[in-house]
Design an enzyme around this catalytic site. Structure first.
Site, PDB file in Angstrom:
ATOM      1  N   CYS A  39       8.896  -0.437  41.590  1.00 57.94           N
ATOM      2  CA  CYS A  39       8.513  -0.991  40.284  1.00 57.94           C
ATOM      3  C   CYS A  39       9.741  -1.157  39.397  1.00 57.94           C
ATOM      4  CB  CYS A  39       7.493  -0.058  39.621  1.00 57.94           C
ATOM      5  SG  CYS A  39       7.012  -0.583  37.980  1.00 57.94           S
ATOM      6  N   CYS A  66       9.298  -0.227  35.739  1.00 53.49           N
ATOM      7  CA  CYS A  66       9.244   1.239  35.522  1.00 53.49           C
ATOM      8  C   CYS A  66      10.637   1.849  35.623  1.00 53.49           C
ATOM      9  CB  CYS A  66       8.367   1.926  36.570  1.00 53.49           C
ATOM     10  SG  CYS A  66       6.791   1.140  36.884  1.00 53.49           S
ATOM     11  N   ASP A  67      11.384   1.484  36.651  1.00 52.52           N
ATOM     12  CA  ASP A  67      12.604   2.222  37.008  1.00 52.52           C
ATOM     13  C   ASP A  67      13.902   1.450  36.788  1.00 52.52           C
ATOM     14  OD1 ASP A  67      10.899   4.208  37.835  1.00 52.52           O
ATOM     15  OD2 ASP A  67      10.905   3.584  39.935  1.00 52.52           O
TER      16      ASP A  67
END
Ligand code: NAP
Length: 317
Positions: free
Chosen positions: A134, A137-138
């Site tokens: 992701c 997200c990261d």
């Protein structure tokens, strides 16, 4: 006589627990069925920085626990149970678990989706230490670094563009010589000076010590292998929605997602799909949470309408 819940929620991720919070808070008799622990996929995430209200971020497990406690505060109950089968077409829906059959007047499906894995040795062990599924997200953990993205669909394309703004260099490894992604992504991808493509290629090996240090990329036409030094590997090769339970009962799209629009209503009355298992453009904790609130709203509306119909003698039970 068997107990009939107003709302049975299958899956205790952010969508499921938000539906539970809204349902219980509206006075609905609400049950959440969860297989492992609260939080779903989110619980496996070390650091969540894109869920508002936590200025220092929060780990996914703790956020899941908080969501559970928030829903239980208003009377929602959680049962740890693996759902084996569902029968969703009656006015009373049946949910079969190892511990027996449960009954609900509405069902909210919050079973999520799991990212497809590459299946390369070391992949699972390196999650959170270089391997990610992701970018939104990261991605921030790789600011100024070099990353490799695998895939050629819309997710890979959108993530490559996102990461090109954060990272120094982005390699896109795709098994064909053209992208599957829609044309709208092609121009910005080709224009970005720090994105390079490895066509007709797959990742054949992960290079690592404690953390990922690089990947071996194999050209599937020539068999030639090259090494790319990198800090991160983003695997964007699609997801597997957990919709097996409802196959044949609800409308699914070609990839297996439960067809439901922003209302979260599925093809059967009284059945709602929230979060990653639903057809939608952007699968995130915040969007799952929005779905959960919406599903509880429409479930409540449906219960009021069916109760009225029952009182009018239109339903058998
Ligand atoms: P996807 O469209 O299924 O694309 C998956 C990509 O990964 C394909 O390019 C596929 O290659 C490749 N792939 C699959 N298995 C592989 C393997 N084992 N090894 C190497 N490569 C592999 O998945 P997605 O990109 O996640 O998109 C999912 C859905 O969300 C799509 O419907 C998409 O349109 C939608 N979406 C929309 C947006 C948007 O509208 N902005 C953004 C993101 C996602 P092949 O091409 O060779 O099959």
């Amino acid at each position: 006589m068997e107990h009939i819940y107003d709302m049975v929620i299958i899956g205790g991720g952010p969508g499921g627990y938000t539906a539970a919070l809204y349902g219980a808070r509206s006075g609905l008799d609400t049950l959440i069925l969860e297989r492992l622990s609260a939080g779903g996929q989110m619980a496996l995430t070390d650091q969540i920085d894109n869920y508002p209200g936590f200025e220092d971020g929060i780990d996914g497990f703790s956020l899941g626990e908080k969501m559970l406690r928030g829903a239980e505060r208003f009377g929602a109950q959680t049962k740890m149970a693996e759902v084996r089968a569902v029968r969703l077409n009656g006015a009373v829906k049946e949910i079969e678990t190892a511990g027996g059959t449960l009954y609900g007047r509405t069902v909210i499906l919050a079973t999520g989706a799991t990212p497809r894995a590459l299946g390369v040795a070391g992949e699972q062990e390196l999650i959170g230490r270089g391997v990610s599924y992701c970018a939104s997200c990261d991605g921030m953990f790789y600011r100024g670094k070099t990353v490799v993205i695998v895939g050629g669909g819309n997710t890979a394309a959108a993530d490559a563009i996102l990461l090109s703004r954060i990272c120094e260099k982005v390699f896109v490894v795709h098994r064909r010589d053209t992208l599957r992604a829609t044309k709208i992504y092609h121009e910005p991808l080709m224009k970005a000076e720090n994105i390079a493509f490895c066509w007709n290629s797959t990742v054949s090996e992960l290079l690592h010590g404690d953390k990922l240090t690089g990947v071996k990329v194999r050209n599937i036409q020539t068999g030639e292998e090259t090494e790319i030094s990198c800090d991160g590997l983003f695997v964007c090769i699609g997801r597997e929605p957990a919709s097996e339970l409802v196959k044949g009962q609800l409308e699914l799209d070609g990839a297996g997602y439960i067809v439901a629009d922003e209302s979260t209503r599925t093809s059967l009355p009284g059945v709602y799909a929230v979060g990653d298992v639903r057809t939608k453009a952007f699968r995130q904790v915040v969007t799952a949470v929005g779905d959960g609130a919406t599903a509880a709203y429409y479930a409540d509306e449906y219960l009021t309408e069916t109760k009225q119909a029952q009182e009018d003698g239109a339903l058998d039970r």
